[in-house]
Write an enzyme that holds these catalytic residues in place. Sequence first.
Site, short mmCIF file in Angstrom:
data_model
loop_
_atom_site.label_atom_id
_atom_site.label_comp_id
_atom_site.label_asym_id
_atom_site.label_seq_id
_atom_site.Cartn_x
_atom_site.Cartn_y
_atom_site.Cartn_z
N LYS A 102 27.62 26.39 39.99
CA LYS A 102 28.17 25.32 40.83
C LYS A 102 28.07 23.93 40.18
O LYS A 102 28.93 23.08 40.41
CB LYS A 102 27.46 25.31 42.20
CG LYS A 102 27.54 26.65 42.94
CD LYS A 102 28.95 27.21 43.01
CE LYS A 102 28.95 28.70 43.31
NZ LYS A 102 30.29 29.31 43.17
N GLU A 185 23.12 16.26 45.94
CA GLU A 185 24.37 15.71 46.46
C GLU A 185 24.08 14.94 47.73
O GLU A 185 23.21 15.34 48.51
CB GLU A 185 25.37 16.83 46.80
CG GLU A 185 26.27 17.24 45.66
CD GLU A 185 27.33 18.25 46.09
OE1 GLU A 185 27.46 18.53 47.30
OE2 GLU A 185 28.02 18.75 45.20
N HIS A 220 26.95 30.47 57.48
CA HIS A 220 27.84 30.59 56.32
C HIS A 220 28.73 31.82 56.37
O HIS A 220 29.34 32.19 55.37
CB HIS A 220 27.07 30.49 55.00
CG HIS A 220 26.30 29.21 54.90
ND1 HIS A 220 26.90 27.99 54.83
CD2 HIS A 220 24.96 28.96 54.94
CE1 HIS A 220 25.99 27.03 54.81
NE2 HIS A 220 24.80 27.59 54.88
N ARG A 277 38.41 34.65 43.83
CA ARG A 277 38.80 35.97 44.31
C ARG A 277 39.83 35.82 45.44
O ARG A 277 40.05 34.71 45.95
CB ARG A 277 37.59 36.71 44.88
CG ARG A 277 36.99 35.98 46.07
CD ARG A 277 35.92 36.77 46.80
NE ARG A 277 35.63 36.18 48.09
CZ ARG A 277 34.87 35.12 48.28
NH1 ARG A 277 34.29 34.52 47.26
NH2 ARG A 277 34.67 34.66 49.50
C1 MV4 Z 1 27.57 20.43 51.65
C2 MV4 Z 1 27.53 20.00 52.99
C3 MV4 Z 1 27.38 18.65 53.22
N1 MV4 Z 1 27.26 17.79 52.19
N2 MV4 Z 1 27.46 19.53 50.67
C4 MV4 Z 1 27.71 25.11 52.52
C5 MV4 Z 1 28.34 26.20 51.74
C6 MV4 Z 1 28.58 25.65 50.39
N3 MV4 Z 1 29.92 25.94 49.98
C7 MV4 Z 1 28.32 24.18 50.49
N4 MV4 Z 1 27.96 23.92 51.84
C8 MV4 Z 1 27.82 22.66 52.30
N5 MV4 Z 1 27.71 21.71 51.33
C9 MV4 Z 1 27.30 18.24 50.94
N6 MV4 Z 1 27.17 17.38 49.94
C10 MV4 Z 1 27.65 20.95 53.99
C11 MV4 Z 1 27.79 22.28 53.66
C12 MV4 Z 1 27.86 23.18 54.76
C13 MV4 Z 1 29.03 23.90 55.05
C14 MV4 Z 1 30.16 23.80 54.26
C15 MV4 Z 1 31.29 24.52 54.55
C16 MV4 Z 1 31.32 25.36 55.66
C17 MV4 Z 1 30.21 25.47 56.45
C18 MV4 Z 1 29.05 24.76 56.16
C19 MV4 Z 1 27.94 24.89 56.98
C20 MV4 Z 1 26.81 24.21 56.67
C21 MV4 Z 1 26.77 23.35 55.57
#
Ligand code: MV4
Length: 483
Positions: A102, A185, A220, A277
């Site tokens: 990542k 982040e 998630h 994917r």
């Molecule tokens: C984040 C975020 C808030 N701020 N990054 C969760 C899965 C992964 N793809 C990254 N995720 C997140 N990253 C920053 N800088 C909040 C999430 C996140 C989230 C993102 C997408 C869909 C659902 C989520 C549920 C909780 C947190």
Amino acid sequence: MRILRACHELGISTVAVYSDADRNAPHVRFADEAFHIGPSPARESYLVVEKILDVARRSGADAIHPGYGFLAENAGFARACYDAGLVFIGPSPYAIEVMGDKLTARQTVQAAGVPVVPGTAPGLSDDELLLAAEEIGFPILVKASAGGGGKGMRPVYALADLPAAIAAAKREALAAFSNDVIYLEKMISESRHIEIQLLADTHGNVISLGERECSLQRRHQKLIEEAPSFAVNSDLRQRIGEVAVAAARAVNYVNAGTIEFLMDREKNFYFLEMNTRLQVEHTVTELVTGVDIVQEQMRIARGRRLSLSQEEVAIKGWAIECRINAEDPYNNYLPSTGLITTSQLPTGPGVRVDTGVFPGFEITPYYDSMISKLICYGNTRGEAVLRMRRALEEYRIGGVKTNVPFHQHMMDSHRFLSGQFDTKFVEERFSMSEREAPHALEAAILAVLAAHEQSQRAGQIVDSGSGIRSNWKYYSRWDRLRR
Ligand code: MV4
């Protein structure tokens, strides 16, 4: 099943693999040939690269489609296919590897001009991380580079807590992924998860098929996806699509892929990750674009050009997918196992069901709990919602508990109907035990129905009485909703 269907339409013969638990699974009967590859635990069957390659050799297969899970994002598997002279229906091992890490992904797309969340570069010492944190500002997320999909993520709200959080995150990441690289982040709160579906061929064409709204998830695991997003207009769609294409080009991406973005309340969007994917929720994009994404994957893997250009992509109507899981929404979503006794599928206008089970099939605890996807389409979001409510009511699944009541409750939710939700909604503001006040529910339903009615009238000559007549139907439905 989805991939077999695409192959059969294209006149491609198919070979399936199956474990003990899947001996009677529909994909085994549906494929032209099927090979047993071992015991139920995935580690001893679906995840054993050599077993898969062995079936490919014995059956004389030309290509392997890895599906949605298991080895689909495993660069070693893609490379092993290539080394064995087989076509891996997906991107290059290089693209999988870069996007799989990542922090590397973040650096790579940032260099290509893609907006990323304010955060740290690779290779910083702990002291440098603390300094950077003050600059970024709290709250902050500590993320594991080898994580993704929410794994190995921890929130930190004050500088004093950061050293311990970094140490713990590294320990955890080392144990889980044998890799202790972490980065910071800025936490973007009240954000939506918006993702862009891409297709890229080996001739240098990369196109966007528009966005999906995927904010409705729990731990998630996505539960409901829709296309387009309530929060994206055509101008934003174009801009975010161009950014996604640039991210894919940064790794010479080929085949179907998805760029995940976080979108804040001001509609700023930031790259999060790339999924290299085919995804479960590709169906909603198929319905609003008319593109068969799996067929495109086959064309691409055969070295052909995409069947359409960016200018030919048009988003029409609205699609919503409810993931039907064998789990109990009234008992903390506990997975439910057992024999499926009944499966009466909804059909009719605007309804698509992609399912991998049938009556007589046993749901075991070995794999994830998703048993079906119910996708509804309409000219407007309101029409898609109304069809989803109707289809959920028609659906009868016996023998195991399912999350159908969760979806029904969501389709009654004022916030869902008005499009006002973010990634925290399901976990923090939605409860199966407390239904929303009836007046709010009625107001929300009225709003959806009014929008629907308006769209129905657009371009039509209607007599003055028709609105009143249709309102009757809505009143009669309220009675059923309140029960
Ligand atoms: C984040 C975020 C808030 N701020 N990054 C969760 C899965 C992964 N793809 C990254 N995720 C997140 N990253 C920053 N800088 C909040 C999430 C996140 C989230 C993102 C997408 C869909 C659902 C989520 C549920 C909780 C947190």
